[in-house]
Design an enzyme around this catalytic site. Structure first.
Site, PDB file in Angstrom:
ATOM      1  N   HIS A   7      70.164  73.419  69.893  1.00 57.30           N
ATOM      2  CA  HIS A   7      70.423  72.964  68.524  1.00 57.30           C
ATOM      3  C   HIS A   7      69.776  73.897  67.499  1.00 57.30           C
ATOM      4  O   HIS A   7      68.547  74.021  67.465  1.00 57.30           O
ATOM      5  CB  HIS A   7      69.849  71.549  68.393  1.00 57.30           C
ATOM      6  CG  HIS A   7      70.160  70.866  67.117  1.00 57.30           C
ATOM      7  ND1 HIS A   7      69.186  70.267  66.343  1.00 57.30           N
ATOM      8  CD2 HIS A   7      71.334  70.646  66.480  1.00 57.30           C
ATOM      9  CE1 HIS A   7      69.749  69.707  65.286  1.00 57.30           C
ATOM     10  NE2 HIS A   7      71.050  69.932  65.337  1.00 57.30           N
ATOM     11  N   ARG A   8      70.616  74.558  66.716  1.00 60.42           N
ATOM     12  CA  ARG A   8      70.141  75.571  65.748  1.00 60.42           C
ATOM     13  C   ARG A   8      69.315  76.642  66.453  1.00 60.42           C
ATOM     14  O   ARG A   8      68.330  77.157  65.919  1.00 60.42           O
ATOM     15  CB  ARG A   8      69.337  74.927  64.615  1.00 60.42           C
ATOM     16  CG  ARG A   8      70.075  73.785  63.923  1.00 60.42           C
ATOM     17  CD  ARG A   8      69.245  73.106  62.856  1.00 60.42           C
ATOM     18  NE  ARG A   8      69.785  71.780  62.543  1.00 60.42           N
ATOM     19  CZ  ARG A   8      69.170  70.866  61.798  1.00 60.42           C
ATOM     20  NH1 ARG A   8      67.979  71.138  61.278  1.00 60.42           N
ATOM     21  NH2 ARG A   8      69.722  69.693  61.573  1.00 60.42           N
ATOM     22  N   GLU A  34      74.083  75.872  69.238  1.00 69.21           N
ATOM     23  CA  GLU A  34      74.740  75.145  68.144  1.00 69.21           C
ATOM     24  C   GLU A  34      74.174  75.706  66.856  1.00 69.21           C
ATOM     25  O   GLU A  34      72.971  75.946  66.749  1.00 69.21           O
ATOM     26  CB  GLU A  34      74.431  73.649  68.259  1.00 69.21           C
ATOM     27  CG  GLU A  34      75.142  72.765  67.242  1.00 69.21           C
ATOM     28  CD  GLU A  34      74.390  72.607  65.920  1.00 69.21           C
ATOM     29  OE1 GLU A  34      74.985  72.037  64.979  1.00 69.21           O
ATOM     30  OE2 GLU A  34      73.221  73.043  65.817  1.00 69.21           O
ATOM     31  N   ASP A  36      75.041  76.405  62.253  1.00 66.87           N
ATOM     32  CA  ASP A  36      75.662  75.873  61.044  1.00 66.87           C
ATOM     33  C   ASP A  36      76.053  77.009  60.111  1.00 66.87           C
ATOM     34  O   ASP A  36      75.295  77.971  59.959  1.00 66.87           O
ATOM     35  CB  ASP A  36      74.672  74.974  60.297  1.00 66.87           C
ATOM     36  CG  ASP A  36      74.010  73.964  61.222  1.00 66.87           C
ATOM     37  OD1 ASP A  36      74.595  72.900  61.443  1.00 66.87           O
ATOM     38  OD2 ASP A  36      72.907  74.258  61.729  1.00 66.87           O
ATOM     39  N   HIS A  49      71.330  75.605  57.854  1.00 68.86           N
ATOM     40  CA  HIS A  49      71.725  74.202  57.965  1.00 68.86           C
ATOM     41  C   HIS A  49      71.827  73.499  56.620  1.00 68.86           C
ATOM     42  O   HIS A  49      72.856  72.938  56.274  1.00 68.86           O
ATOM     43  CB  HIS A  49      70.758  73.432  58.866  1.00 68.86           C
ATOM     44  CG  HIS A  49      71.105  71.979  58.993  1.00 68.86           C
ATOM     45  ND1 HIS A  49      70.608  71.016  58.125  1.00 68.86           N
ATOM     46  CD2 HIS A  49      71.922  71.324  59.855  1.00 68.86           C
ATOM     47  CE1 HIS A  49      71.102  69.839  58.454  1.00 68.86           C
ATOM     48  NE2 HIS A  49      71.899  69.994  59.499  1.00 68.86           N
ATOM     49  N   GLU A 109      79.019  74.495  63.467  1.00 66.14           N
ATOM     50  CA  GLU A 109      79.245  73.358  62.571  1.00 66.14           C
ATOM     51  C   GLU A 109      79.570  73.875  61.178  1.00 66.14           C
ATOM     52  O   GLU A 109      78.792  74.621  60.574  1.00 66.14           O
ATOM     53  CB  GLU A 109      78.025  72.435  62.506  1.00 66.14           C
ATOM     54  CG  GLU A 109      78.286  71.252  61.580  1.00 66.14           C
ATOM     55  CD  GLU A 109      77.103  70.313  61.414  1.00 66.14           C
ATOM     56  OE1 GLU A 109      77.105  69.537  60.442  1.00 66.14           O
ATOM     57  OE2 GLU A 109      76.183  70.352  62.252  1.00 66.14           O
ATOM     58  N   LYS A 111      79.567  73.417  57.525  1.00 65.76           N
ATOM     59  CA  LYS A 111      78.781  72.581  56.604  1.00 65.76           C
ATOM     60  C   LYS A 111      79.517  72.431  55.269  1.00 65.76           C
ATOM     61  O   LYS A 111      79.140  73.008  54.256  1.00 65.76           O
ATOM     62  CB  LYS A 111      77.404  73.204  56.377  1.00 65.76           C
ATOM     63  CG  LYS A 111      76.552  73.308  57.622  1.00 65.76           C
ATOM     64  CD  LYS A 111      76.122  71.952  58.152  1.00 65.76           C
ATOM     65  CE  LYS A 111      75.159  71.291  57.211  1.00 65.76           C
ATOM     66  NZ  LYS A 111      74.647  70.002  57.745  1.00 65.76           N
ATOM     67  N   ASP A 229      66.979  70.320  70.709  1.00 69.16           N
ATOM     68  CA  ASP A 229      66.047  71.271  70.096  1.00 69.16           C
ATOM     69  C   ASP A 229      65.194  71.975  71.149  1.00 69.16           C
ATOM     70  O   ASP A 229      64.523  72.970  70.831  1.00 69.16           O
ATOM     71  CB  ASP A 229      65.095  70.545  69.134  1.00 69.16           C
ATOM     72  CG  ASP A 229      65.797  70.021  67.893  1.00 69.16           C
ATOM     73  OD1 ASP A 229      66.757  70.656  67.430  1.00 69.16           O
ATOM     74  OD2 ASP A 229      65.368  68.970  67.375  1.00 69.16           O
TER      75      ASP A 229
END
Length: 244
Positions: A7-8, A34, A36, A49, A109, A111, A229
């Site tokens: 995640h990120r 993942e 953004d 993000h 993702e 945004k 994470d």
């Protein structure tokens, strides 16, 4: 096998959405990352993000109000407790150049819920095609109109609606908007729903899975993927379960 998406990047240990976080995810054996994307003032696709710069950088104000050149002067690790020096806000193109040297999947993702960035979908899709990433990309968003637009522009790409609240038969909904997977908040994804969706051929990748007990439960359940994470811990737990 349940895939592990960082995640990120490895956001639990490294400054989120920076190249060091992505490289750490690769180092520890994550299957994908993942991240953004938003647009800078001059229309460049940048990786960050929050719509505001305040939480993760040494600046304030909105991403959309700064040019790429201005964004590149900022420190994207300014608020991280670890000692990582100065990290720059990456562009999506920079990430893709790095991805050409490995086999990681990449969940992007879009945004575009607070601000409707004009042309974001087209620019992201153009980069995906330029770098031949079609087989490795998943496009997700809380803005499902954006995902429908992506599907119309590039039906070959996988799209997955993000959602936080209970959806009835979300696998049917996902297919109705051209999606092929779902990315629910874990609180909106009880075991029975995950199993039903997977059995209907619609992968489920809940977010954000940071507790070891939850990781174990989802691995044992045969969940399609998890977004975490802490990819290093997730990889270790998955390996431990394999050997039992």
């Amino acid at each position: 096998m349940t895939l592990i998406f960082a995640h990120r990047g490895s956001a639990g240990t490294h400054p989120e959405n920076t190249m060091s976080a992505f490289k750490e995810a690769a180092r520890v054996g994550a299957d994908g990352i993942e991240t953004d994307v938003q647009l800078s003032k001059d229309g460049e696709v940048v990786i960050i993000h929050d719509e505001k710069l305040d939480r993760t950088t040494n600046a304030s104000g909105y991403v959309k109000d700064r040019t790429l050149k201005e964004l590149k002067t900022l420190n994207a690790s300014a608020t991280h407790k670890g000692n990582f020096g100065k990290e720059k806000i990456p562009t999506l193109e920079e990430l893709f150049i790095w991805l050409t040297d490995n086999q990681l999947f990449c969940n992007i993702e879009l945004k575009n819920t607070v601000f409707l960035y004009p042309g974001l979908e087209e620019k992201v899709i153009r980069l995906i095609r330029t770098y031949g990433m079609e087989e490795r990309i998943i496009l997700s968003s809380f803005n499902h109109y954006s995902l429908v637009n992506c599907h119309r522009l590039a039906p070959e790409l996988e799209t997955a609606p993000l959602y936080r609240d209970g959806l009835y038969m979300p696998w049917i909904y996902a297919k109705a908007i051209g999606g092929s997977a779902i990315h629910p908040n874990i609180r909106a994804a009880p075991d029975a729903l995950i199993q039903s969706s997977v059995s209907m051929g619609v992968p489920v990748r809940p977010y954000t899975i940071n507790e070891e007990t939850e990781m174990k439960r989802l691995f044992k359940l045969g969940c399609s993927g998890i977004i975490t994470d802490f990819p290093e811990a997730a990889v270790r737990i998955r390996e431990e379960l394999k050997s039992t």
